[in-house]
Design a protein around this motif. Structure first.
Motif, mmCIF file in Angstrom:
data_model
loop_
_atom_site.group_PDB
_atom_site.id
_atom_site.type_symbol
_atom_site.label_atom_id
_atom_site.label_comp_id
_atom_site.label_asym_id
_atom_site.label_seq_id
_atom_site.Cartn_x
_atom_site.Cartn_y
_atom_site.Cartn_z
ATOM 1 N N GLN A 215 0.662 -1.044 0.239
ATOM 2 C CA GLN A 215 -0.248 0.256 -0.104
ATOM 3 C C GLN A 215 0.461 1.493 -0.176
ATOM 4 N N ASN B 4 -4.022 -2.181 -7.407
ATOM 5 C CA ASN B 4 -2.851 -1.342 -6.826
ATOM 6 C C ASN B 4 -4.120 -0.944 -5.649
ATOM 7 N N ASP B 5 -5.396 -0.462 -7.423
ATOM 8 C CA ASP B 5 -6.492 0.469 -5.752
ATOM 9 C C ASP B 5 -7.093 -0.202 -5.186
ATOM 10 N N THR B 6 -7.970 -1.776 -5.602
ATOM 11 C CA THR B 6 -8.248 -2.838 -4.729
ATOM 12 C C THR B 6 -7.717 -2.903 -3.277
ATOM 13 N N LYS C 217 1.394 3.711 -3.079
ATOM 14 C CA LYS C 217 1.037 5.468 -2.696
ATOM 15 C C LYS C 217 2.453 6.071 -3.207
ATOM 16 N N ASP D 155 -5.847 -0.236 -2.238
ATOM 17 C CA ASP D 155 -5.603 0.892 -1.486
ATOM 18 C C ASP D 155 -7.123 1.090 -0.817
ATOM 19 N N LYS D 156 -7.669 0.371 -1.168
ATOM 20 C CA LYS D 156 -9.435 0.939 -0.647
ATOM 21 C C LYS D 156 -9.613 -0.315 0.900
ATOM 22 N N PHE D 157 -8.356 -1.813 0.191
ATOM 23 C CA PHE D 157 -8.716 -2.411 1.675
ATOM 24 C C PHE D 157 -8.027 -2.406 3.753
ATOM 25 N N ASP D 158 -8.615 -2.256 4.211
ATOM 26 C CA ASP D 158 -8.512 -1.334 5.434
ATOM 27 C C ASP D 158 -8.536 -2.817 6.403
ATOM 28 N N SER E 31 -10.161 -5.377 9.069
ATOM 29 C CA SER E 31 -9.837 -7.271 8.960
ATOM 30 C C SER E 31 -9.004 -8.494 9.514
#
Length: 161
Positions: free
Chosen positions: A44, A106-108, A48, A110-113, A117
């Motif tokens: 992540q 990468n976008d997926t 960025k 990036d949204k993963f918390d 989890s």
């Protein structure tokens, strides 16, 4: 003017190829040693941080300068053919794979918390991400090297250099 454009093209193509090569033979190997949580956090952060002017200059610059060189040297054979092949390799195997494959992944990610989890969900996210991302990066690496080889051939056969 044409010689300068060809030299810039060669440098940019080599820089971006070197980036993908370094990832393939060192960065992903080091990241692979991390725990699932560390790995996902590292990716992540890398995803960025790579979105910076220096990266965009080489990545997008290659996308501009390869076709520009091809156009400017369209009357020279075999230089034109080498540059056309380099351009196609970059457009399809580097830029295309990045836009269609790596960027959506990468976008997926990036949204993963990660913090909210479970261990199992984190493990599954890594499993779904790592091998496919690495495979796509290896494709980009191979096509970058192919592009570099064709640009070098264009430089060698260019009568103006």
């Amino acid at each position: 003017m044409t010689t300068l454009v060809l030299i810039i093209t060669a440098v940019l193509t080599a820089l971006i190829g070197g980036l993908f090569y370094a990832y393939s033979c060192s960065v992903v190997l080091g990241l692979g040693k991390l725990s699932d949580t560390e790995y996902l956090k590292a990716m992540q952060n890398i995803n960025k941080e790579i979105l910076n002017p220096v990266f965009f200059m080489s990545f997008m610059g290659t996308l501009v300068f390869l076709p520009l060189s091809t156009f400017l040297l369209r009357g020279q054979q075999p230089v034109f053919i080498f540059l056309l092949l380099a351009t196609l390799a970059y457009l399809i195997g580097v830029f295309g794979v990045t836009v269609v494959g790596n960027v959506p992944m990468n976008d997926t990610l990036d949204k993963f918390d990660i913090s909210s989890s479970t261990t199992e969900v984190i493990r599954q996210m890594r499993e779904n991400f790592e091998n496919r991302w690495n495979f796509l990066n290896n494709i980009r690496t191979v096509f970058s090297v192919i592009s570099i080889l064709f640009v070098v051939c264009a430089c060698v056969w260019n009568k103006e250099l």
